[in-house]
Motif scaffolding. Sequence first.
Motif, PDB file in Angstrom:
ATOM      1  N   CYS A 173       4.133  13.484  -2.136  1.00 51.68           N
ATOM      2  CA  CYS A 173       5.234  13.042  -1.176  1.00 51.68           C
ATOM      3  C   CYS A 173       6.347  12.340  -2.009  1.00 51.68           C
ATOM      4  N   LEU A 174       7.488  12.335  -1.587  1.00 41.55           N
ATOM      5  CA  LEU A 174       8.791  11.813  -2.278  1.00 41.55           C
ATOM      6  C   LEU A 174       8.873  10.372  -1.688  1.00 41.55           C
ATOM      7  N   THR A 175       8.559   9.358  -2.273  1.00 41.46           N
ATOM      8  CA  THR A 175       8.728   8.188  -1.775  1.00 41.46           C
ATOM      9  C   THR A 175      10.143   7.639  -1.677  1.00 41.46           C
ATOM     10  N   ASN A 176      10.940   8.217  -2.150  1.00 41.03           N
ATOM     11  CA  ASN A 176      12.416   7.719  -1.842  1.00 41.03           C
ATOM     12  C   ASN A 176      13.049   8.125  -0.564  1.00 41.03           C
ATOM     13  N   THR A 177      12.209   8.888   0.221  1.00 42.60           N
ATOM     14  CA  THR A 177      12.643   9.343   1.675  1.00 42.60           C
ATOM     15  C   THR A 177      11.833   8.748   2.453  1.00 42.60           C
ATOM     16  N   TYR A 178      11.085   7.787   2.509  1.00 41.28           N
ATOM     17  CA  TYR A 178      10.167   7.166   3.388  1.00 41.28           C
ATOM     18  C   TYR A 178      10.525   5.653   3.603  1.00 41.28           C
ATOM     19  N   PHE A 179      11.765   5.234   3.262  1.00 38.24           N
ATOM     20  CA  PHE A 179      12.205   3.695   3.416  1.00 38.24           C
ATOM     21  C   PHE A 179      13.509   3.686   4.019  1.00 38.24           C
ATOM     22  N   ARG A 180      13.579   2.897   4.921  1.00 38.59           N
ATOM     23  CA  ARG A 180      14.667   2.791   5.713  1.00 38.59           C
ATOM     24  C   ARG A 180      15.800   2.045   5.129  1.00 38.59           C
ATOM     25  N   LEU A 181      16.493   2.471   4.163  1.00 38.82           N
ATOM     26  CA  LEU A 181      17.708   1.544   3.537  1.00 38.82           C
ATOM     27  C   LEU A 181      19.097   2.239   3.720  1.00 38.82           C
ATOM     28  N   PRO A 182      20.157   1.337   3.392  1.00 34.13           N
ATOM     29  CA  PRO A 182      21.451   1.770   3.398  1.00 34.13           C
ATOM     30  C   PRO A 182      21.574   2.971   2.417  1.00 34.13           C
ATOM     31  N   GLU A 183      22.617   3.776   2.560  1.00 31.64           N
ATOM     32  CA  GLU A 183      22.544   5.067   1.822  1.00 31.64           C
ATOM     33  C   GLU A 183      22.997   4.724   0.195  1.00 31.64           C
TER      34      GLU A 183
END
Length: 625
Positions: A173-183
Amino acid sequence: MTGLIARELARYNIDITAISETHLSDSGQLCEPLGGYTYYWSGKSSTERAESGVGFAIRDKLACPLTELLKGISDRIITLRLHLASKKYLHLINVYAPTLPSPDEEKNKFYQDLRHVLRDIPSADKLLLLGDFNARVGNDFSAWNGVLGRQGIGKCNSNGLDLLTLCAEFELCLTNTYFRLPEKYKTTWMHPRSKHWHLLDYVIVWKKDLGDVLVTRAMRGAQGWTDHRLVRSKLKITLKAPRRASHKIPTKLSCQILANDQTMRAKLDEKFGVDGLLISESAPVDEQWSAYASRLRGCASEVLGKPQKKHQDWFDDSDPEIRKLINDFRTSLRTPDDNKRRAAHYNLKVKVRALKDSWWANKANEIQLYADTHQTGRFFESLKTIFGPRVGKIAPVYNKDKSCRLTQQSDILSRWAKHFNEILNPDHQTTDIPYIEALEDLPVEEQLADAPSYNEFISALAKLKNDKTAGLDNLPSELYEYGGPNIKKPLFALILRIWEYEMIPQDWKDACISKIYKGKGDISDCSSHRGISLLSAAGKVLAHIVNTCTVAEAPTQYTLSEASGSSISSGCVMAPDLSVLCSRHFESVPQLLGIFCAGLSATLRYIQLSRAHLRCPNAVLSLVL
């Protein structure tokens, strides 16, 4: 540049960093002592054009206890394995994937190599796959359930489809896409024409280990002179504590100042003679030497201290100016005006290059001045500053039959031990015993049994060379050569005791063999390296005394000739002369046997083993070698 990168990594408290597009050839390592990081890389062969290239920057506290070498699969993939617990490891894989316009053959080969690496990783171990994949994976989390999170950005392209397929195949799994952060904390690269930001650099783990990842985000303030942003991922991982060495490695001593500073010589001699050696004169030789060595090492460490390490990077003298420019650049990132941010970034690059050019010009004028005024020492010291930290080549070592390469440090050490044992102790010996027995008997020299005088001892000290690496006792020759009476007289008394009882301290017999690459041949082949024996400086003093006595007493018909390629003054004795000296002195003065053998191990460094076995008795050679 490595120093600047190390500074930024230390500021963000990063332990292990994956670096892409290093553009370095072969495999190697570079240590930044003051920066606190060690760099490892893998690239194309030196005969090819330096492209792509991947590597790791590892904090020194993690690099020192590594039990395995980093393994360069290709110029686009490099792997590292860290020990976590009993039979459990963390596998780190750094990749640099081909770009979108690259040929399909190159892309297929990259993913084929990556699949081969992933298949060899045990499922019980942890995995951290990271690097520049040059792929946009989009945000269709429903189609790629478990691979993509709900926080993906952008659209998917063909490279992204290849990456998603790989992750689905191996349950990644790509961890960059699992955290709610500003773009702005997700994107890592801006397209040069459209000025749109995209996510191309990923941190990938097993699905079962996703809970170990605390956060993955881009660090906008990191300045690494690259068009990609630094991506930092925090993980909840406990590394195995490094195993303590059975013996503490002594620190190096700053003995160079003794050559020109009379005050430091007197201070060291006075410090050593305050309490004297607290040991009985009837104690064994090894105990007397141990007490003398520990006492001298402690006094030298207190008086001289450690040598000061000088930073060898060009930005050292411009550190305040560079820090101010970087701080101004970070401040501009908080402003909404894009023009001000671009201007600050441009100003940073221009002024740093100007500082670098100015440093190079000043250094060139300085070196030219040293060359014109014949200051050889300062000339070569400045050259070391120009070249910066030493770059070392690293590669796994072949086993004996070259069927595989060894990566475990214990296996590599065992292989080197067997290699040097085969060189120094060959199995096949062809000794012509009848020829040796037919040699003419030489007259007995009784005066060789006399103990050396103090003048001979001082002459032997004068033959020691400075700026040489110390042996296992970590006592350089400068301590004896420039030491005062309080240091020299106890050593002379110890040598007299050794001469009388024919017992040599074990530290004087042992040698540390250091391998040096010859600069040609396969670096993984042991035969492409030569060994250098680091001996005790005190043992060399005894060797010089013995060597002076034996060579001085040798008859003219048995001295070295010019045709042999060596001279007596160089401290070399060839095989024919060795056989004569052994026959003469060993038979006439038995009590000198042990001492002379110790001297031979230090002074007969250039003996040709193949010729020696033809002329010398095995019993003698076994003692000498």
